[in-house]
Scaffold this active site. Structure first.
Site, mmCIF file in Angstrom:
data_model
loop_
_atom_site.group_PDB
_atom_site.id
_atom_site.type_symbol
_atom_site.label_atom_id
_atom_site.label_comp_id
_atom_site.label_asym_id
_atom_site.label_seq_id
_atom_site.Cartn_x
_atom_site.Cartn_y
_atom_site.Cartn_z
ATOM 1 N N LYS A 9 3.334 8.890 -10.048
ATOM 2 C CA LYS A 9 3.120 8.160 -11.297
ATOM 3 C C LYS A 9 3.122 9.118 -12.490
ATOM 4 O O LYS A 9 2.985 10.339 -12.327
ATOM 5 C CB LYS A 9 1.781 7.411 -11.211
ATOM 6 C CG LYS A 9 1.746 6.332 -10.123
ATOM 7 C CD LYS A 9 0.439 5.553 -10.179
ATOM 8 C CE LYS A 9 0.429 4.404 -9.172
ATOM 9 N NZ LYS A 9 -0.754 3.529 -9.350
ATOM 10 N N TYR A 49 4.905 -4.925 -9.250
ATOM 11 C CA TYR A 49 3.482 -5.278 -9.259
ATOM 12 C C TYR A 49 3.306 -6.786 -9.464
ATOM 13 O O TYR A 49 2.383 -7.215 -10.163
ATOM 14 C CB TYR A 49 2.751 -4.490 -10.341
ATOM 15 C CG TYR A 49 2.489 -3.034 -9.998
ATOM 16 C CD1 TYR A 49 2.024 -2.659 -8.740
ATOM 17 C CD2 TYR A 49 2.672 -2.033 -10.948
ATOM 18 C CE1 TYR A 49 1.754 -1.318 -8.430
ATOM 19 C CE2 TYR A 49 2.409 -0.691 -10.648
ATOM 20 C CZ TYR A 49 1.950 -0.343 -9.390
ATOM 21 O OH TYR A 49 1.675 0.968 -9.086
ATOM 22 N N PHE A 57 -5.758 -6.275 -16.464
ATOM 23 C CA PHE A 57 -5.351 -4.875 -16.653
ATOM 24 C C PHE A 57 -3.838 -4.668 -16.547
ATOM 25 O O PHE A 57 -3.353 -3.544 -16.699
ATOM 26 C CB PHE A 57 -6.076 -3.956 -15.659
ATOM 27 C CG PHE A 57 -5.809 -4.286 -14.203
ATOM 28 C CD1 PHE A 57 -4.661 -3.842 -13.555
ATOM 29 C CD2 PHE A 57 -6.728 -5.037 -13.479
ATOM 30 C CE1 PHE A 57 -4.422 -4.135 -12.219
ATOM 31 C CE2 PHE A 57 -6.498 -5.345 -12.143
ATOM 32 C CZ PHE A 57 -5.331 -4.896 -11.509
ATOM 33 N N ARG A 85 -0.316 6.015 3.458
ATOM 34 C CA ARG A 85 -1.427 5.252 2.840
ATOM 35 C C ARG A 85 -2.753 5.978 3.062
ATOM 36 O O ARG A 85 -3.583 6.066 2.161
ATOM 37 C CB ARG A 85 -1.532 3.845 3.434
ATOM 38 C CG ARG A 85 -0.661 2.796 2.827
ATOM 39 C CD ARG A 85 -0.922 2.522 1.368
ATOM 40 N NE ARG A 85 -1.996 1.583 1.101
ATOM 41 C CZ ARG A 85 -2.163 0.937 -0.052
ATOM 42 N NH1 ARG A 85 -1.313 1.141 -1.066
ATOM 43 N NH2 ARG A 85 -3.155 0.117 -0.243
ATOM 44 N N THR A 91 -7.763 2.938 -3.891
ATOM 45 C CA THR A 91 -7.147 2.704 -5.194
ATOM 46 C C THR A 91 -7.936 3.372 -6.315
ATOM 47 O O THR A 91 -7.348 4.025 -7.189
ATOM 48 C CB THR A 91 -7.050 1.177 -5.447
ATOM 49 O OG1 THR A 91 -6.339 0.577 -4.362
ATOM 50 C CG2 THR A 91 -6.337 0.887 -6.751
ATOM 51 N N ARG A 102 -5.532 10.977 -3.987
ATOM 52 C CA ARG A 102 -6.269 10.432 -5.135
ATOM 53 C C ARG A 102 -7.656 11.063 -5.227
ATOM 54 O O ARG A 102 -8.145 11.373 -6.321
ATOM 55 C CB ARG A 102 -6.364 8.907 -5.014
ATOM 56 C CG ARG A 102 -5.042 8.209 -5.296
ATOM 57 C CD ARG A 102 -5.093 6.744 -4.907
ATOM 58 N NE ARG A 102 -3.906 6.008 -5.357
ATOM 59 C CZ ARG A 102 -3.605 4.779 -4.960
ATOM 60 N NH1 ARG A 102 -4.396 4.150 -4.107
ATOM 61 N NH2 ARG A 102 -2.518 4.182 -5.403
ATOM 62 N N ASN A 112 -3.841 6.919 -11.011
ATOM 63 C CA ASN A 112 -4.266 7.402 -9.694
ATOM 64 C C ASN A 112 -3.140 8.085 -8.903
ATOM 65 O O ASN A 112 -3.060 7.991 -7.691
ATOM 66 C CB ASN A 112 -4.921 6.266 -8.895
ATOM 67 C CG ASN A 112 -4.009 5.065 -8.749
ATOM 68 O OD1 ASN A 112 -2.855 5.097 -9.166
ATOM 69 N ND2 ASN A 112 -4.505 4.009 -8.132
ATOM 70 N N HIS A 115 1.794 5.881 -6.005
ATOM 71 C CA HIS A 115 1.929 4.577 -5.349
ATOM 72 C C HIS A 115 2.425 4.843 -3.936
ATOM 73 O O HIS A 115 3.274 5.720 -3.730
ATOM 74 C CB HIS A 115 2.953 3.695 -6.073
ATOM 75 C CG HIS A 115 3.385 2.522 -5.232
ATOM 76 N ND1 HIS A 115 2.641 1.367 -5.146
ATOM 77 C CD2 HIS A 115 4.444 2.351 -4.396
ATOM 78 C CE1 HIS A 115 3.238 0.526 -4.314
ATOM 79 N NE2 HIS A 115 4.333 1.106 -3.839
ATOM 80 N N GLU A 126 10.427 -2.401 -1.005
ATOM 81 C CA GLU A 126 10.241 -1.485 -2.134
ATOM 82 C C GLU A 126 11.297 -0.383 -2.144
ATOM 83 O O GLU A 126 11.765 0.019 -3.213
ATOM 84 C CB GLU A 126 8.825 -0.892 -2.097
ATOM 85 C CG GLU A 126 7.759 -1.948 -2.368
ATOM 86 C CD GLU A 126 6.332 -1.417 -2.360
ATOM 87 O OE1 GLU A 126 6.121 -0.243 -1.984
ATOM 88 O OE2 GLU A 126 5.427 -2.182 -2.727
HETATM 89 N N1 UDP Z 1 -4.951 -1.010 -10.864
HETATM 90 C C1 UDP Z 1 -5.677 -0.989 -12.058
HETATM 91 N N2 UDP Z 1 -6.901 -1.625 -12.087
HETATM 92 C C2 UDP Z 1 -7.424 -2.267 -11.002
HETATM 93 C C3 UDP Z 1 -6.678 -2.286 -9.807
HETATM 94 C C4 UDP Z 1 -5.452 -1.634 -9.769
HETATM 95 O O1 UDP Z 1 -5.228 -0.432 -13.053
HETATM 96 O O2 UDP Z 1 -8.533 -2.821 -11.094
HETATM 97 C C5 UDP Z 1 -3.664 -0.319 -10.815
HETATM 98 C C6 UDP Z 1 -3.741 1.018 -10.072
HETATM 99 O O3 UDP Z 1 -2.899 1.944 -10.753
HETATM 100 C C7 UDP Z 1 -3.188 0.653 -8.712
HETATM 101 C C8 UDP Z 1 -2.121 -0.364 -9.069
HETATM 102 O O4 UDP Z 1 -2.719 -1.122 -10.127
HETATM 103 O O5 UDP Z 1 -2.672 1.773 -8.023
HETATM 104 C C9 UDP Z 1 -1.717 -1.287 -7.938
HETATM 105 O O6 UDP Z 1 -2.857 -1.925 -7.431
HETATM 106 P P1 UDP Z 1 -3.043 -2.161 -5.868
HETATM 107 O O7 UDP Z 1 -4.203 -3.094 -5.708
HETATM 108 O O8 UDP Z 1 -1.748 -2.534 -5.253
HETATM 109 O O9 UDP Z 1 -3.551 -0.717 -5.359
HETATM 110 P P2 UDP Z 1 -2.815 0.450 -4.542
HETATM 111 O O10 UDP Z 1 -1.941 -0.218 -3.499
HETATM 112 O O11 UDP Z 1 -2.023 1.271 -5.534
HETATM 113 O O12 UDP Z 1 -3.934 1.252 -3.933
HETATM 114 MG MG MG Z 2 -0.554 -1.737 -3.742
#
Ligand code: UDP
Ligand code: MG
Length: 153
Positions: A9, A49, A57, A85, A91, A102, A112, A115, A126
């Site tokens: 990112k 997304y 957000f 993962r 997250t 992270r 963070n 992705h 993806e």
């Molecule tokens: N995100 C955010 N606020 C939140 C949750 C997620 O800004 O409360 C952002 C964060 O950058 C995250 C991305 O949205 O990595 C995608 O969210 P997801 O729930 O898919 O989490 P990930 O798979 O990246 O752990």
């Molecule tokens: Mg995700």
């Protein structure tokens, strides 16, 4: 072997952490099968997304993801989706375990660092979103025989 999508990112690119994060995957023994720098757009982020478009957000998430180019990577290995993962961590970086990417490199729930695809099915979708077939390479690392035991891959 499985393949998964990793995005470095803008929080990684702008902070000069690309090499550090790529190095984590290389040291683990994952194969970098494709990699390029691209600028994300409104349209591709709305697709990528889609599960978050109605969240409050989402506008700031989009701004954060377009703040600089990103690096998209196709990472290959046995069970690569779950392995990556696990390396990525929770997250919210503030609760991500130390030792995860992270957990080690960030303080934010949004900025963070990476992705990573969350399932084999989503990884396929993806990867197609970001790579043409001829941008993913099927080469054999010199270390492959030391990375896996007989019959593991
Ligand atoms: N995100 C955010 N606020 C939140 C949750 C997620 O800004 O409360 C952002 C964060 O950058 C995250 C991305 O949205 O990595 C995608 O969210 P997801 O729930 O898919 O989490 P990930 O798979 O990246 O752990
Ligand atoms: Mg995700």
């Amino acid at each position: 072997m499985e393949q998964t999508l990793v995005i470095l990112k803008p929080s990684t690119v702008i902070r000069g952490l690309m090499g550090e994060v790529i190095n984590r995957f290389e040291k683990k023994g994952l194969i970098i099968a494709g990699m390029k720098m691209i600028q994300l757009t409104d349209d591709i982020l709305a697709e990528h997304y889609f599960h978050l478009v109605d969240r409050p957000f989402f506008p700031s998430l989009k701004r954060s993801m377009m703040a600089s180019p990103v690096v998209v990577m196709c990472v290959r290995g046995v069970e690569a989706v779950s392995v990556v993962r696990a390396m990525t961590g929770a997250t919210n970086s503030r609760v991500a375990a130390p030792g995860t990417i992270r957990g080690d490199y960030s303080m934010s729930g949004q900025q963070n660092i990476v992705h990573a695809s969350d399932s084999v099915e989503n990884a396929e979708i993806e990867l197609k979103r970001f790579f043409r077939d001829d941008e993913i390479f099927d080469y054999k690392p010199a270390t492959i025989d030391a990375l896996y035991g007989e019959g593991e891959c």
